[in-house]
Write a protein that holds these residues in place. Structure first.
Motif, PDB file in Angstrom:
ATOM      1  N   SER A 156     -50.868  82.604  53.904  1.00  0.00           N
ATOM      2  CA  SER A 156     -50.855  83.554  55.010  1.00  0.00           C
ATOM      3  C   SER A 156     -51.122  82.868  56.346  1.00  0.00           C
ATOM      4  O   SER A 156     -51.056  83.509  57.394  1.00  0.00           O
ATOM      5  CB  SER A 156     -51.886  84.672  54.777  1.00  0.00           C
ATOM      6  OG  SER A 156     -53.189  84.144  54.703  1.00  0.00           O
ATOM      7  N   LYS A 187     -64.143  84.319  59.181  1.00  0.00           N
ATOM      8  CA  LYS A 187     -63.195  83.926  58.141  1.00  0.00           C
ATOM      9  C   LYS A 187     -61.784  83.974  58.711  1.00  0.00           C
ATOM     10  O   LYS A 187     -61.408  84.955  59.363  1.00  0.00           O
ATOM     11  CB  LYS A 187     -63.306  84.861  56.936  1.00  0.00           C
ATOM     12  CG  LYS A 187     -62.390  84.487  55.775  1.00  0.00           C
ATOM     13  CD  LYS A 187     -62.471  85.527  54.685  1.00  0.00           C
ATOM     14  CE  LYS A 187     -61.480  85.201  53.565  1.00  0.00           C
ATOM     15  NZ  LYS A 187     -61.369  86.318  52.589  1.00  0.00           N
ATOM     16  N   GLU A 219     -58.097  84.344  57.839  1.00  0.00           N
ATOM     17  CA  GLU A 219     -57.212  84.774  56.760  1.00  0.00           C
ATOM     18  C   GLU A 219     -55.750  84.845  57.167  1.00  0.00           C
ATOM     19  O   GLU A 219     -54.858  84.724  56.323  1.00  0.00           O
ATOM     20  CB  GLU A 219     -57.631  86.159  56.269  1.00  0.00           C
ATOM     21  CG  GLU A 219     -59.017  86.242  55.688  1.00  0.00           C
ATOM     22  CD  GLU A 219     -59.357  87.660  55.275  1.00  0.00           C
ATOM     23  OE1 GLU A 219     -58.939  88.066  54.171  1.00  0.00           O
ATOM     24  OE2 GLU A 219     -60.040  88.362  56.050  1.00  0.00           O
ATOM     25  N   HIS A 220     -55.485  85.083  58.450  1.00  0.00           N
ATOM     26  CA  HIS A 220     -54.126  85.275  58.948  1.00  0.00           C
ATOM     27  C   HIS A 220     -53.922  84.437  60.204  1.00  0.00           C
ATOM     28  O   HIS A 220     -54.892  84.069  60.880  1.00  0.00           O
ATOM     29  CB  HIS A 220     -53.876  86.752  59.276  1.00  0.00           C
ATOM     30  CG  HIS A 220     -54.164  87.683  58.151  1.00  0.00           C
ATOM     31  ND1 HIS A 220     -53.334  87.814  57.062  1.00  0.00           N
ATOM     32  CD2 HIS A 220     -55.215  88.521  57.932  1.00  0.00           C
ATOM     33  CE1 HIS A 220     -53.837  88.700  56.225  1.00  0.00           C
ATOM     34  NE2 HIS A 220     -54.989  89.139  56.721  1.00  0.00           N
ATOM     35  N   ASN A 246     -64.631  76.427  50.674  1.00  0.00           N
ATOM     36  CA  ASN A 246     -63.430  77.160  51.065  1.00  0.00           C
ATOM     37  C   ASN A 246     -63.261  77.053  52.583  1.00  0.00           C
ATOM     38  O   ASN A 246     -64.055  77.601  53.351  1.00  0.00           O
ATOM     39  CB  ASN A 246     -63.569  78.622  50.637  1.00  0.00           C
ATOM     40  CG  ASN A 246     -62.331  79.447  50.914  1.00  0.00           C
ATOM     41  OD1 ASN A 246     -61.467  79.077  51.706  1.00  0.00           O
ATOM     42  ND2 ASN A 246     -62.234  80.601  50.248  1.00  0.00           N
ATOM     43  N   SER A 280     -61.408  78.398  54.669  1.00  0.00           N
ATOM     44  CA  SER A 280     -61.143  79.615  55.446  1.00  0.00           C
ATOM     45  C   SER A 280     -62.402  80.140  56.130  1.00  0.00           C
ATOM     46  O   SER A 280     -62.314  80.928  57.070  1.00  0.00           O
ATOM     47  CB  SER A 280     -60.574  80.712  54.550  1.00  0.00           C
ATOM     48  OG  SER A 280     -59.305  80.344  54.071  1.00  0.00           O
ATOM     49  N   ASP A 339     -55.647  85.626  63.297  1.00  0.00           N
ATOM     50  CA  ASP A 339     -57.099  85.449  63.388  1.00  0.00           C
ATOM     51  C   ASP A 339     -57.450  84.275  64.291  1.00  0.00           C
ATOM     52  O   ASP A 339     -58.528  84.245  64.898  1.00  0.00           O
ATOM     53  CB  ASP A 339     -57.701  85.182  62.000  1.00  0.00           C
ATOM     54  CG  ASP A 339     -57.679  86.403  61.104  1.00  0.00           C
ATOM     55  OD1 ASP A 339     -57.587  87.527  61.625  1.00  0.00           O
ATOM     56  OD2 ASP A 339     -57.757  86.222  59.875  1.00  0.00           O
ATOM     57  N   GLU A 362     -65.352  86.778  47.234  1.00  0.00           N
ATOM     58  CA  GLU A 362     -64.573  85.544  47.420  1.00  0.00           C
ATOM     59  C   GLU A 362     -65.525  84.366  47.513  1.00  0.00           C
ATOM     60  O   GLU A 362     -66.544  84.422  48.211  1.00  0.00           O
ATOM     61  CB  GLU A 362     -63.707  85.604  48.670  1.00  0.00           C
ATOM     62  CG  GLU A 362     -62.816  84.378  48.826  1.00  0.00           C
ATOM     63  CD  GLU A 362     -61.806  84.489  49.939  1.00  0.00           C
ATOM     64  OE1 GLU A 362     -61.126  83.483  50.217  1.00  0.00           O
ATOM     65  OE2 GLU A 362     -61.693  85.574  50.540  1.00  0.00           O
ATOM     66  N   SER A 366     -56.029  81.828  51.277  1.00  0.00           N
ATOM     67  CA  SER A 366     -55.426  82.198  52.560  1.00  0.00           C
ATOM     68  C   SER A 366     -54.376  81.208  53.042  1.00  0.00           C
ATOM     69  O   SER A 366     -53.739  81.438  54.070  1.00  0.00           O
ATOM     70  CB  SER A 366     -56.512  82.333  53.637  1.00  0.00           C
ATOM     71  OG  SER A 366     -57.412  83.367  53.316  1.00  0.00           O
TER      72      SER A 366
END
Length: 391
Positions: free
Chosen positions: A13, A125, A127-128, A69, A71, A131, A96, A10
């Motif tokens: 992004s 999570k 991701e963008h 991770n 994210s 978010d 993931e 991510s």
């Protein structure tokens, strides 16, 4: 155990915010993602990130390591699984990887050789970029529960009007008088040595981090995070400010994210809703085009060290890169590349030498030095983002 946070798929992004920091150092809720993991784990963490960020955010590898991770935000159930990881085990969510065990001698990781542990519970999570504000309410609640568990708030001053006072937590050194706090829709967290000036009205969820200032008569609607040493005035709705950024005057900021060392001039306003109520499209660094967000409300995304002059107007779904300086009448375009200088009438390149001069003055006011490492990061971003600028 040695815990290492890695950027994950991510990262791109989440630009422009991850141009200048790993994913782990994004702020959502009260804490950064790294601070959340360290609080839950009881250990410090290091980072696997882009090579040009590695000097500022190094990795420490030991014989046995758990890679996480960044994210994914931690919760009690997930952390228990992470703490229990053993050799050749990995935790997955919807195919993931969340975390996996690795040794220093492993050159390659092949998850087909790993025992897969599926995490079925809910987890936040990131991701963008959007978010960060759209999931901020959940994150504030989780951080509030984590930080206040088993602790007692400082007394609420008698001059403060409250609704749902049990959902308000005030840290030591915070100062507030003659303000309105409504925590019925979510918690209100008031950090150490922060200041809320008189006449302010706040509707939670709110994270007012350490040493942050809310100026007189401000109107704050949650879920909103005002990061450490930030200053806020005017009207704010569902926004996240990472740290050391200022929106000190009247004007509206909504459904937005500001990085560090940003400054919005007096009466700056952003739109967060299109006139036709259509879905907002936002600049994507991955596709180098505008992409659908699935959101009806989406405002301004502004990278570190970017600033705008008085009366600046930002259209719905505007992305401003790192170290941009925006001024003048009219609306600048919906994507302002990093190191841009200008406004609606056009932009020129804002050279790193000039950026450093301003950043040194701004940071010195907070007794923070712009280091050679910081300069090298910004110079890398300048080179990486050349393709977006048109002089």
């Amino acid at each position: 155990m040695n815990y290492i946070l890695f950027d994950g798929p991510s990262r791109n992004s989440l630009l422009p915010f991850t141009y200048t920091r790993p994913v782990a150092d994004l702020r959502i809720g009260i804490l950064t993602i790294r601070e959340k993991w360290e609080n839950y784990l009881g250990y410090t963490t290091t980072t696997i990130t882009e090579d040009y960020l590695a000097e500022k955010y190094p990795m420490v590898e030991m014989d046995e390591n758990v890679m996480i991770n960044a994210s994914f935000l931690p919760n009690y159930e997930l952390v228990e699984l992470v703490k229990g990881l053993e050799a050749n085990q990995a935790i997955f969510k919807d195919d993931e990887v969340i975390a996996f065990f690795a040794t220093e001698n492993q050159d390659d990781i092949n998850f087909e050789d790993y025992e897969a542990i599926e995490f079925d519970d809910d987890v936040i999570k990131i991701e963008h970029t959007w978010d960060i504000f759209s999931k901020n309410g959940e994150a504030i609640q989780e951080d509030f529960d984590l930080l206040t568990k088993g602790r007692t708030s400082q007394p609420i001053p008698s001059t403060v009007n409250t609704i749902a006072a049990d959902n308000i937590f005030i840290e030591e050194g915070a100062e507030l008088h003659f303000v309105n706090l409504n925590a019925s829709n979510g918690p209100i967290y008031i950090g150490k040595d922060s200041l809320i000036m008189e006449g302010t009205s706040i509707r939670g969820p709110l994270a007012l981090c350490d040493n942050a200032i809310v100026k007189m008569g401000a109107k704050i609607y949650g879920p909103t995070t005002i990061g450490p040493f930030c200053k806020v005035g005017g009207e704010v709705n569902n926004a996240v400010m990472f740290a050391n950024s200022n929106k000190g005057h009247e004007g509206y900021l909504g459904n937005s994210v500001l990085g560090e060392w940003c400054n919005l001039g007096a009466d700056t306003n952003n739109s967060n809703l299109k006139n036709n109520y259509a879905e907002v499209r936002l600049w994507s660094y991955e596709t180098e085009s505008f992409a659908k967000t699935g959101l009806q409300f989406c405002g301004l995304m502004m990278g570190d060290h970017s600033k705008c002059g008085i009366n600046t107007m930002f259209n719905t779904g505007t992305v401003v890169g790192v170290s941009a300086n925006i001024f003048g009448s009219g609306y600048p375009r919906n994507f302002v590349p990093s190191f841009s200088w200008g406004g609606s009438s056009g932009f020129t390149t804002y050279l790193p030498k000039k950026v450093f001069e301003v950043a040194e003055v701004v940071m010195k006011r907070r007794q923070i030095e712009l280091t050679d490492t910081d300069k090298a990061i910004l110079e890398h971003v300048f080179e990486e983002t050349k393709k977006y600028r048109r002089d």
